[in-house]
Design an enzyme around this catalytic site. Structure first.
Site, mmCIF file in Angstrom:
data_model
loop_
_atom_site.group_PDB
_atom_site.id
_atom_site.type_symbol
_atom_site.label_atom_id
_atom_site.label_comp_id
_atom_site.label_asym_id
_atom_site.label_seq_id
_atom_site.Cartn_x
_atom_site.Cartn_y
_atom_site.Cartn_z
ATOM 1 N N SER A 133 56.094 77.957 63.275
ATOM 2 C CA SER A 133 56.336 77.864 65.068
ATOM 3 C C SER A 133 55.877 76.551 65.222
ATOM 4 O O SER A 133 54.629 75.969 64.928
ATOM 5 C CB SER A 133 55.885 79.061 65.605
ATOM 6 O OG SER A 133 55.889 78.942 66.874
ATOM 7 N N TYR A 146 49.429 85.133 68.482
ATOM 8 C CA TYR A 146 50.702 84.600 67.762
ATOM 9 C C TYR A 146 50.071 83.202 67.390
ATOM 10 O O TYR A 146 50.185 82.669 66.098
ATOM 11 C CB TYR A 146 51.733 84.488 68.570
ATOM 12 C CG TYR A 146 53.022 83.920 67.677
ATOM 13 C CD1 TYR A 146 53.691 84.625 66.848
ATOM 14 C CD2 TYR A 146 53.667 83.003 68.159
ATOM 15 C CE1 TYR A 146 54.693 84.362 66.121
ATOM 16 C CE2 TYR A 146 54.734 82.325 67.388
ATOM 17 C CZ TYR A 146 55.323 83.123 66.568
ATOM 18 O OH TYR A 146 56.329 82.591 65.844
#
Length: 275
Positions: A133, A146
């Site tokens: 990501s 995250y």
């Protein structure tokens, strides 16, 4: 010889789209999902699918065994994709919630990857693709769990690539920015499960977070469809020497560049505005 591919996290979003697209293109795709009902749904749609829960080592081992039974013991590509985001300020995050984030987003990937490497070494080839990501490159507020899992994945994958450099197994990262998926809905459920909003000094910001996560349409104008991730995945499959990293969406290109050139304080000021 047909190329065999195992993709995790195929119930929706990136995994779902890539599994169907690669199946239509003629690859031997084995999709995997955590829940049995999703496995059955994908089978009805024409995919070969196994149950594989990244939070369970037993499920991972069983899912891989079923995959290898389908592919007759060969696996050319592993696309590690199953993950979710746990929102909330780190000061409000129960340790168990952080532990669960790493269990799904890193530890399960490690267990599966370790089991796949001997298969690829025996057959003399293989590709391990990790779906990371933009938040593995830069951090944003209220996404600490995250962020941490994806930063850890970046370091894990870089190390793995170095350690496998003298083998025929290639390791690549795909680093998307915002992609249309069920990510926001899943994140909202995890927020409501673990974060005590009313007791937090961030409660006003959390209200905005819930509103953003509850929207049916993307809140970021740079959001792309899941097909944007298929393009680099296909490039990795087709390449004899795939690259270490593939950026997807404009925010990833932008923040990847700014991370290299800006002082930390300047970058922090930009990231605070982007949260």
């Amino acid at each position: 010889m047909t190329i065999s591919i195992l993709i995790t996290g195929c119930s929706s979003g990136i995994g779902y789209h890539c599994a169907h697209a690669l199946h239509r293109a003629g690859y031997q795709v084995v999709a995997s999902c955590r829940r049995r009902e999703d496995v059955e749904r994908l089978k009805q749609e024409g995919l070969q699918c196994v149950q594989l829960d990244m939070d369970s080592e037993t499920s991972i081992e069983q899912g891989l065994a079923e995959t290898l039974a389908i592919t007759e013991g060969r696996l050319d590509v592993l696309f590690n994709n199953a993950a979710y985001g746990q929102p909330g300020a780190l000061e409000d995050l129960p340790t168990d919630a952080l532990r669960q984030q790493f269990s799904t987003n890193l530890f399960g990937w490690h267990h599966l990857t370790r089991a796949v490497i001997p298969v690829m070494l025996r057959q003399g080839s293989g590709k391990i693709v990790q779906n990371s990501s933009v938040l593995g490159l830069v951090a944003m507020k209220y996404r600490g769990a995250y962020n941490a899992s994806k930063f850890a994945l970046e370091g894990y994958t870089d190390t793995l690539r170095l350690e496998l450099d003298d083998t025929p197994v290639h390791v690549s990262l795909i680093e998307p920015g915002p992609i249309e998926s069920q990510f926001r809905a899943n994140a909202k459920a995890k927020f409501e499960q673990h974060i005590d909003m009313t007791a937090s000094r961030h409660h006003r910001t959390y209200q905005q977070t819930l509103e953003r996560l509850g929207k049916s349409s993307p809140s970021n104008r740079f959001t792309l469809g899941a097909e944007a991730v298929l393009k680099p995945l296909q490039a990795i499959i087709d390449s004899d020497t795939p690259k270490a990293r593939y950026f997807v969406t404009q925010p990833t290109y932008l923040f990847g560049f700014l991370r290299r050139v800006l002082p930390s304080r300047w970058l922090d000021n930009l990231l605070k505005k982007s949260a």
